[in-house]
Design a protein around this motif. Sequence first.
Motif, PDB file in Angstrom:
ATOM      1  N   ALA A  62      10.645   4.026  -9.063  1.00  8.30           N
ATOM      2  CA  ALA A  62       9.264   4.308  -9.429  1.00  8.30           C
ATOM      3  C   ALA A  62       8.341   4.406  -8.216  1.00  8.30           C
ATOM      4  O   ALA A  62       7.147   4.669  -8.366  1.00  8.30           O
ATOM      5  N   GLY A  63       8.867   4.171  -7.018  1.00  3.69           N
ATOM      6  CA  GLY A  63       8.037   4.215  -5.827  1.00  3.69           C
ATOM      7  C   GLY A  63       7.170   2.992  -5.647  1.00  3.69           C
ATOM      8  O   GLY A  63       6.204   3.007  -4.884  1.00  3.69           O
ATOM      9  N   LEU A  64       7.503   1.890  -6.334  1.00  3.02           N
ATOM     10  CA  LEU A  64       6.759   0.648  -6.196  1.00  3.02           C
ATOM     11  C   LEU A  64       7.307  -0.224  -5.076  1.00  3.02           C
ATOM     12  O   LEU A  64       6.665  -1.184  -4.656  1.00  3.02           O
ATOM     13  N   ASP A  65       8.510   0.099  -4.610  1.00  4.23           N
ATOM     14  CA  ASP A  65       9.142  -0.643  -3.524  1.00  4.23           C
ATOM     15  C   ASP A  65       9.920   0.359  -2.683  1.00  4.23           C
ATOM     16  O   ASP A  65      10.264   1.449  -3.162  1.00  4.23           O
ATOM     17  N   GLU A  86       0.286   9.169  -1.189  1.00  2.00           N
ATOM     18  CA  GLU A  86       1.068  10.198  -1.874  1.00  2.00           C
ATOM     19  C   GLU A  86       1.839   9.609  -3.050  1.00  2.00           C
ATOM     20  O   GLU A  86       1.921  10.222  -4.131  1.00  2.00           O
ATOM     21  N   LEU A  87       2.402   8.418  -2.860  1.00  2.00           N
ATOM     22  CA  LEU A  87       3.124   7.754  -3.948  1.00  2.00           C
ATOM     23  C   LEU A  87       2.183   7.402  -5.088  1.00  2.00           C
ATOM     24  O   LEU A  87       2.541   7.560  -6.270  1.00  2.00           O
ATOM     25  N   THR A  88       0.995   6.913  -4.752  1.00  2.00           N
ATOM     26  CA  THR A  88       0.023   6.543  -5.778  1.00  2.00           C
ATOM     27  C   THR A  88      -0.347   7.748  -6.629  1.00  2.00           C
ATOM     28  O   THR A  88      -0.377   7.670  -7.872  1.00  2.00           O
ATOM     29  N   ILE A  89      -0.616   8.870  -5.999  1.00  2.00           N
ATOM     30  CA  ILE A  89      -0.990  10.086  -6.727  1.00  2.00           C
ATOM     31  C   ILE A  89       0.174  10.571  -7.580  1.00  2.00           C
ATOM     32  O   ILE A  89       0.003  10.954  -8.746  1.00  2.00           O
ATOM     33  N   LEU A  90       1.393  10.549  -7.030  1.00  2.00           N
ATOM     34  CA  LEU A  90       2.555  11.000  -7.778  1.00  2.00           C
ATOM     35  C   LEU A  90       2.788  10.125  -9.007  1.00  2.00           C
ATOM     36  O   LEU A  90       3.026  10.626 -10.113  1.00  2.00           O
TER      37      LEU A  90
END
Length: 266
Positions: A62-65, A86-90
């Motif tokens: 999930a891009g949280l880690d 970028e991860l936050t927006i995705l």
Amino acid sequence: MNLSSTDLGLAARVQNLTKTYGHGQSTVRALDDVSVGIRRGEFTAIMGPSGSGKSTIMHIMAGLDAATSGRAWIGDTDITGLSDLELTILRRRRVGFVFQAFNLVPTLDALANILLPFDLDGRRPSALERGRIDGLIEALGLGSRLRHRPHELSGGQQQRVAIARALATAPDLVFADEPTGNLDSRSGREVLGLLAKASRDQGQSIAMVTHDPIAASHADRVIFLADGRVVADKPRQSPEQIAAYMLASELGAPTSIGDDAAAVLA
């Protein structure tokens, strides 16, 4: 030829994923060279005992880690080297989350919580999106509770609000981390039925981390982790089959993919 996630029919995947914590003799290997994908339009349960790596793999997917080594994709986007922004927006635009603790904003009413992903993205829902949200609210039985704040809702109602929020933007992928852990059995069954319906009717990909065999039995596919590795990957299983496999794993029976694991899961 390198195939994309779309070519492979995957909503998310990881390749040769390793995650370690600590250094030297105190190093803990949470994930050990894992390669696995979440198939599009499928409800997948990720299971394993405490410390197996099941939550870690979900957080990296999930891009949280961040992984120690290896790569991760959401759809065809390689998220391994993306910046925090970028991860936050995705995540905001393509991923939904449902957590055990609900994670609703206590000062917002149910409707404002459902619409929060749009507010964070700096926009209002389109007419098409508003129609889908209205449909979700009706399907989830939340119409009479929209002006209530979280503390005025039961646990099951709070989790239904969280599901509506997760599905509001029609994300490609929804991650659910022990979504029934704080619910009674009836509310838990309702929540699992709603997640299964979202996958079945809307074609959304659901990845659910759970330790509960009954919860996992609602999924189309069950992935088992142990000691940071995928040890079995099976189509829909009954609660009894899942519990038998988990018990065999804990008792030290063979847990690698093969005849022994297949026999336990047959």
